[in-house]
Design a protein around this motif. Structure first.
Motif, mmCIF file in Angstrom:
data_model
loop_
_atom_site.group_PDB
_atom_site.id
_atom_site.type_symbol
_atom_site.label_atom_id
_atom_site.label_comp_id
_atom_site.label_asym_id
_atom_site.label_seq_id
_atom_site.Cartn_x
_atom_site.Cartn_y
_atom_site.Cartn_z
ATOM 1 N N ASP A 137 -8.808 5.627 -2.648
ATOM 2 C CA ASP A 137 -8.598 7.035 -2.990
ATOM 3 C C ASP A 137 -7.415 7.263 -3.927
ATOM 4 O OD1 ASP A 137 -10.798 7.703 -1.480
ATOM 5 O OD2 ASP A 137 -9.619 8.138 0.317
ATOM 6 N N GLN A 138 -6.558 6.282 -4.087
ATOM 7 C CA GLN A 138 -5.388 6.407 -4.967
ATOM 8 C C GLN A 138 -5.695 6.024 -6.408
ATOM 9 O OE1 GLN A 138 -1.878 4.337 -3.257
ATOM 10 N NE2 GLN A 138 -3.305 3.931 -1.598
ATOM 11 N N VAL A 179 0.842 -1.202 0.000
ATOM 12 C CA VAL A 179 0.000 0.000 0.000
ATOM 13 C C VAL A 179 0.874 1.246 0.000
ATOM 14 C CG1 VAL A 179 -1.709 1.308 1.328
ATOM 15 C CG2 VAL A 179 -1.941 -1.180 1.094
ATOM 16 N N GLN A 180 1.953 1.242 0.779
ATOM 17 C CA GLN A 180 2.837 2.404 0.813
ATOM 18 C C GLN A 180 3.550 2.616 -0.524
ATOM 19 O OE1 GLN A 180 3.037 4.824 3.234
ATOM 20 N NE2 GLN A 180 4.097 5.825 1.555
ATOM 21 N N ASN A 222 -9.052 0.920 2.043
ATOM 22 C CA ASN A 222 -7.770 1.568 2.344
ATOM 23 C C ASN A 222 -7.049 2.117 1.119
ATOM 24 O OD1 ASN A 222 -7.904 1.197 5.118
ATOM 25 N ND2 ASN A 222 -6.977 -0.822 5.008
ATOM 26 N N ILE A 223 -7.297 1.563 -0.056
ATOM 27 C CA ILE A 223 -6.553 2.000 -1.250
ATOM 28 C C ILE A 223 -7.380 2.811 -2.239
ATOM 29 C CG2 ILE A 223 -4.952 0.040 -1.119
ATOM 30 C CD1 ILE A 223 -6.580 -1.026 -3.665
ATOM 31 N N THR A 242 1.769 6.068 -7.272
ATOM 32 C CA THR A 242 0.620 6.740 -7.885
ATOM 33 C C THR A 242 0.709 8.250 -7.761
ATOM 34 O OG1 THR A 242 -0.727 6.444 -5.884
ATOM 35 C CG2 THR A 242 -0.964 4.784 -7.627
ATOM 36 N N SER A 243 1.435 8.737 -6.790
ATOM 37 C CA SER A 243 1.581 10.197 -6.647
ATOM 38 C C SER A 243 2.356 10.801 -7.815
ATOM 39 C CB SER A 243 2.269 10.543 -5.319
ATOM 40 O OG SER A 243 3.626 10.132 -5.345
ATOM 41 N N LYS A 300 1.144 4.236 -2.849
ATOM 42 C CA LYS A 300 0.993 5.680 -2.588
ATOM 43 C C LYS A 300 2.136 6.456 -3.212
ATOM 44 C CE LYS A 300 -1.635 5.395 1.675
ATOM 45 N NZ LYS A 300 -1.650 5.596 3.109
ATOM 46 N N ASP A 301 3.346 5.983 -3.031
ATOM 47 C CA ASP A 301 4.520 6.662 -3.590
ATOM 48 C C ASP A 301 4.469 6.693 -5.114
ATOM 49 O OD1 ASP A 301 5.415 6.940 -0.975
ATOM 50 O OD2 ASP A 301 6.855 5.287 -1.119
ATOM 51 N N LYS A 319 -5.318 5.454 -13.095
ATOM 52 C CA LYS A 319 -4.625 4.513 -12.218
ATOM 53 C C LYS A 319 -5.574 3.359 -11.886
ATOM 54 C CE LYS A 319 -3.780 8.106 -9.612
ATOM 55 N NZ LYS A 319 -4.108 9.212 -10.479
#
Length: 156
Positions: free
Chosen positions: A75-76, A42-43, A72-73, A49-50, A46-47, A58
């Motif tokens: 929103d990305q 997940v982390q 948990n995911i 997809t940003s 985040k890195d 995405k």
């Protein structure tokens, strides 16, 4: 209709940079499947997809995910690409996430193509894949000759 490219298995910043430098890709897929060599955390998602601009969609690639994980995911991502979910589960995840659904259909024999019909009204589009997502296996293109939908992906 023009062909739109979706590249899956994104797991590094260098890969994203290369794709962005060369253009032409409309979708990037990020795999959350422990058995895949392209699985990311997940982390990491985040890195990664940003870095992706808004004009590229995405996609979270998921195999029968738990609702809490999707929560948990979500929103990305713009899309959830779902493997091994029932129509009921896909609908539940669509409502939970408020995301578009790419329903993956694994094709072993020609009749399997028609499984997509169970997801009409739930999935926003479909992806037809060989039975061995992580192994090299051929796909018989003739299976898709009579498909009755306009918008779909072919994995490969």
């Amino acid at each position: 209709m023009p062909i739109e490219l979706k590249i899956c298995g994104i797991n590094s910043k260098n890969t994203i940079k290369t794709i962005l430098d060369n253009g032409g890709c409309k979708y990037l897929g990020f795999v959350f499947y422990h058995s895949s060599p392209r699985n990311i955390s997940v982390q990491e998602a985040k890195d990664l997809t940003s870095m992706v601009p808004n004009n590229i969609k995405k996609v979270a690639v998921l195999v029968n995910p738990e609702n809490l994980f999707v929560e948990n995911i979500k929103d990305q991502f713009d899309y959830l690409q779902l493997y091994e979910t029932s129509p009921e589960k896909s609908k539940e995840l669509k409502l939970l996430s408020n995301k578009k659904i790419i329903q993956a259909i694994k094709i072993k024999k020609e009749e399997d193509v028609n499984l997509y019909k169970k997801y009409i009204g739930i999935a926003d589009t479909f992806l037809f894949d060989s039975i061995a997502m992580e192994k090299s296996s051929s796909f018989n293109w003739n299976y898709l000759k009579n498909i009755k939908i306009y918008d779909w992906f072919l994995a490969g």
